[in-house]
Enzyme design. Structure first.
Site, mmCIF file in Angstrom:
data_model
loop_
_atom_site.group_PDB
_atom_site.id
_atom_site.type_symbol
_atom_site.label_atom_id
_atom_site.label_comp_id
_atom_site.label_asym_id
_atom_site.label_seq_id
_atom_site.Cartn_x
_atom_site.Cartn_y
_atom_site.Cartn_z
ATOM 1 N N SER A 266 -11.335 0.324 45.048
ATOM 2 C CA SER A 266 -11.135 0.873 43.534
ATOM 3 C C SER A 266 -12.097 0.823 42.729
ATOM 4 C CB SER A 266 -9.562 0.483 43.413
ATOM 5 O OG SER A 266 -9.549 -0.708 42.867
ATOM 6 N N ALA B 133 -19.936 -4.735 35.925
ATOM 7 C CA ALA B 133 -21.096 -4.138 35.571
ATOM 8 C C ALA B 133 -21.724 -4.104 34.097
ATOM 9 C CB ALA B 133 -21.157 -2.752 36.389
ATOM 10 N N GLN B 134 -22.722 -4.581 33.885
ATOM 11 C CA GLN B 134 -23.016 -4.533 32.565
ATOM 12 C C GLN B 134 -24.280 -3.620 32.084
ATOM 13 O OE1 GLN B 134 -24.307 -8.631 31.518
ATOM 14 N NE2 GLN B 134 -22.384 -9.428 32.462
ATOM 15 N N GLU C 215 -34.616 -1.855 32.383
ATOM 16 C CA GLU C 215 -34.377 -2.870 32.971
ATOM 17 C C GLU C 215 -35.510 -3.141 34.080
ATOM 18 O OE1 GLU C 215 -30.422 -3.920 34.721
ATOM 19 O OE2 GLU C 215 -29.892 -1.685 33.802
ATOM 20 N N HIS D 93 -29.532 -11.803 41.619
ATOM 21 C CA HIS D 93 -29.980 -11.550 40.081
ATOM 22 C C HIS D 93 -30.654 -12.838 39.376
ATOM 23 C CE1 HIS D 93 -29.621 -10.083 36.037
ATOM 24 N NE2 HIS D 93 -29.187 -9.053 36.556
ATOM 25 N N ARG E 250 -36.200 -7.408 40.441
ATOM 26 C CA ARG E 250 -35.603 -8.755 40.657
ATOM 27 C C ARG E 250 -35.993 -9.677 41.460
ATOM 28 N NH1 ARG E 250 -29.510 -5.987 39.970
ATOM 29 N NH2 ARG E 250 -30.296 -5.244 37.718
ATOM 30 N N HIS F 106 -26.064 -11.418 44.167
ATOM 31 C CA HIS F 106 -25.647 -10.223 43.368
ATOM 32 C C HIS F 106 -25.063 -8.950 43.921
ATOM 33 C CE1 HIS F 106 -25.292 -8.130 39.469
ATOM 34 N NE2 HIS F 106 -26.260 -7.294 39.866
ATOM 35 N N ARG G 243 -32.730 -3.958 45.678
ATOM 36 C CA ARG G 243 -32.146 -2.592 45.109
ATOM 37 C C ARG G 243 -32.917 -2.635 43.672
ATOM 38 N NH1 ARG G 243 -28.438 -2.324 40.969
ATOM 39 N NH2 ARG G 243 -27.246 -4.075 41.476
ATOM 40 N N SER H 154 -27.342 1.316 41.366
ATOM 41 C CA SER H 154 -26.029 0.823 42.211
ATOM 42 C C SER H 154 -24.895 1.775 41.605
ATOM 43 C CB SER H 154 -25.538 -0.662 42.142
ATOM 44 O OG SER H 154 -25.676 -1.040 40.910
ATOM 45 N N LEU H 155 -24.762 2.063 40.523
ATOM 46 C CA LEU H 155 -23.493 2.920 39.954
ATOM 47 C C LEU H 155 -23.855 4.499 40.251
ATOM 48 C CD1 LEU H 155 -22.929 0.992 36.387
ATOM 49 C CD2 LEU H 155 -21.266 1.125 38.658
HETATM 50 C C1 SIN Z 1 -27.361 -5.992 34.966
HETATM 51 O O1 SIN Z 1 -26.980 -5.639 33.900
HETATM 52 O O2 SIN Z 1 -28.289 -6.728 34.901
HETATM 53 C C2 SIN Z 1 -27.002 -5.530 36.509
HETATM 54 C C3 SIN Z 1 -27.033 -4.097 36.518
HETATM 55 C C4 SIN Z 1 -27.439 -4.063 38.254
HETATM 56 O O3 SIN Z 1 -27.181 -4.766 38.725
HETATM 57 O O4 SIN Z 1 -28.131 -2.999 38.458
#
Ligand code: SIN
Length: 375
Positions: free
Chosen positions: A10, A44-45, A111, A227, A273, A331, A366, A371-372
């Protein structure tokens, strides 16, 4: 009990599938082993990639994704995802996700590994904002039944087709069977396999294990993404410190106070990363590594990252002024159940979306915030 589609999990992958299918008139069951929002999406941030700016292009996003993934990616899948990123973000906006914007124009952050600003976000709690919006929408759909605290035990396979799921309902002392024309696995990753992880307790890989037992093809499980910056105290991982902090200017420093990334990669703190995580791991051999935002405007940092500011203050740390100890943590699972561009696995009528799938978009590593989007 009979459904058109049973969805296990979910997070964003399960909920967006449920909403889309229910709106097309299908009868849906969502089976989730804890509460509906217990999964990774809620944590997720950073944000979600959208190729939205006029100075950006699908070609550049595809290139950045392939570089981060060490060219182990499936280029067709990456291109498909990138081309559909605008549509995906627009769909979430229509659902009501309150992405940061300036007079209606989306704000985009950056990022590691991205050559452009292309990440739509909601403060430092993008996943939570998406999850809450989609849960609300699912609960309003009369075609969707939600079974919380319900554990999926095995897939039901008949004549090589998936025909349903064996489940244990909350507090039941025996299993039951749910039948359907199709099953979607959207159970996320397996970070809990590691002692240091940013993942929630439910990320145990059980959806992938279940598909494996049923004979589905599994691929690329060796590509576990670490991460670089989980907040660490006394050698223990506490929680994720978003890569968006570095996207907005945070530095990494070693025990001597040096910006050590100069030694490892010209992209410095915004290298992909795997590069940054390996650099931190090397530096940690000589002492702790820190994230430093003290050169930035404190008010802006606190406003942009309210959740992290509040969580760190419980440890008497000021995100904008103190050196915050960080260390890599498991992560994201880049591999998973092998699927095609429709998300269909090697078993008929079994589909897989999100982190539990291996579509090939992530390759060996990744790119942040893909991912989202993929889910
Ligand atoms: C993050 O906010 O660093 C994680 C985002 C992600 O995993 O793509």
């Amino acid at each position: 009990m009979n459904y058109d589609v049973i969805i296990i999990g979910s997070g964003i992958a399960g909920l967006s599938s449920a909403i889309t299918l229910a709106q097309a008139g299908r009868k849906i069951a969502i089976v989730t082993k804890k509460l509906i929002s217990s999964g990774s999406t809620n944590h997720a941030q950073g944000g979600i990639v959208g190729v939205l700016s006029q100075i950006d292009s699908v070609e550049e996003h595809v290139k950045d994704t392939m570089i981060a993934g060490s060219f182990h990616n499936n280029e067709n899948a990456v291109t498909f995802m990138s081309k559909n990123s605008r549509k995906a973000v627009e769909w979430l906006l229509e659902c009501g996700v309150p992405f940061a914007n300036n007079d209606g124009k989306l704000e985009l952050t950056r990022e590691g590994g991205h050559s452009k600003r292309r990440i739509a976000y909601v403060g430092d709690y993008t996943g939570k904002a998406i999850e809450q919006t989609l849960v609300k929408k699912c609960k309003r759909e009369k075609n969707i039944s939600i079974f919380e605290n319900t554990f999926a035990l095995e897939l039901l396979i008949n004549n090589s087709r998936c025909t349903g799921v064996q489940v244990v309902f909350s507090k039941a002392d025996k299993s039951d069977e749910l039948f359907s024309n199709a099953v979607i696995i959207a159970t996320g990753g397996a970070g809990q396999v590691y002692s240091r992880t940013t993942n929630p307790k439910v990320s145990t890989g059980d959806g992938i294990a279940m598909a494996c037992r049923a004979g589905a093809k599994i691929s690329d499980m060796e590509f576990i993404q670490f991460h670089p910056t989980a907040f660490t105290k006394n050698g223990k991982t506490k929680f994720l410190l978003s890569e968006a902090l570095r996207g907005e200017g945070a530095y990494l420093r070693n025990k001597k106070g040096e910006r050590f990334m100069t030694k490892y990669d010209e992209r410095m703190e915004l290298a992909p990363r795997d590069v940054v995580a390996r650099a931190i791991y090397e530096e940690e051999k000589n002492g702790p590594v820190y994230l430093d935002m003290s050169h930035l405007d404190a008010k802006e940092v606190h406003t942009r990252f309210p959740t992290l500011t509040a969580r760190l203050s419980k440890y008497d740390l000021d995100l904008a002024r103190d050196l915050i100890e960080v260390s890599p943590a498991a992560h994201y699972l880049c591999g998973g159940i092998k699927v095609d561009l429709n998300g269909e696995s090697s078993i008929s009528n079994l589909f897989v979306f999100g982190e539990s799938a291996c579509t090939g978009v992530h390759g060996a590593n990744r790119l942040a915030s893909n991912s989202l989007l993929e889910a």
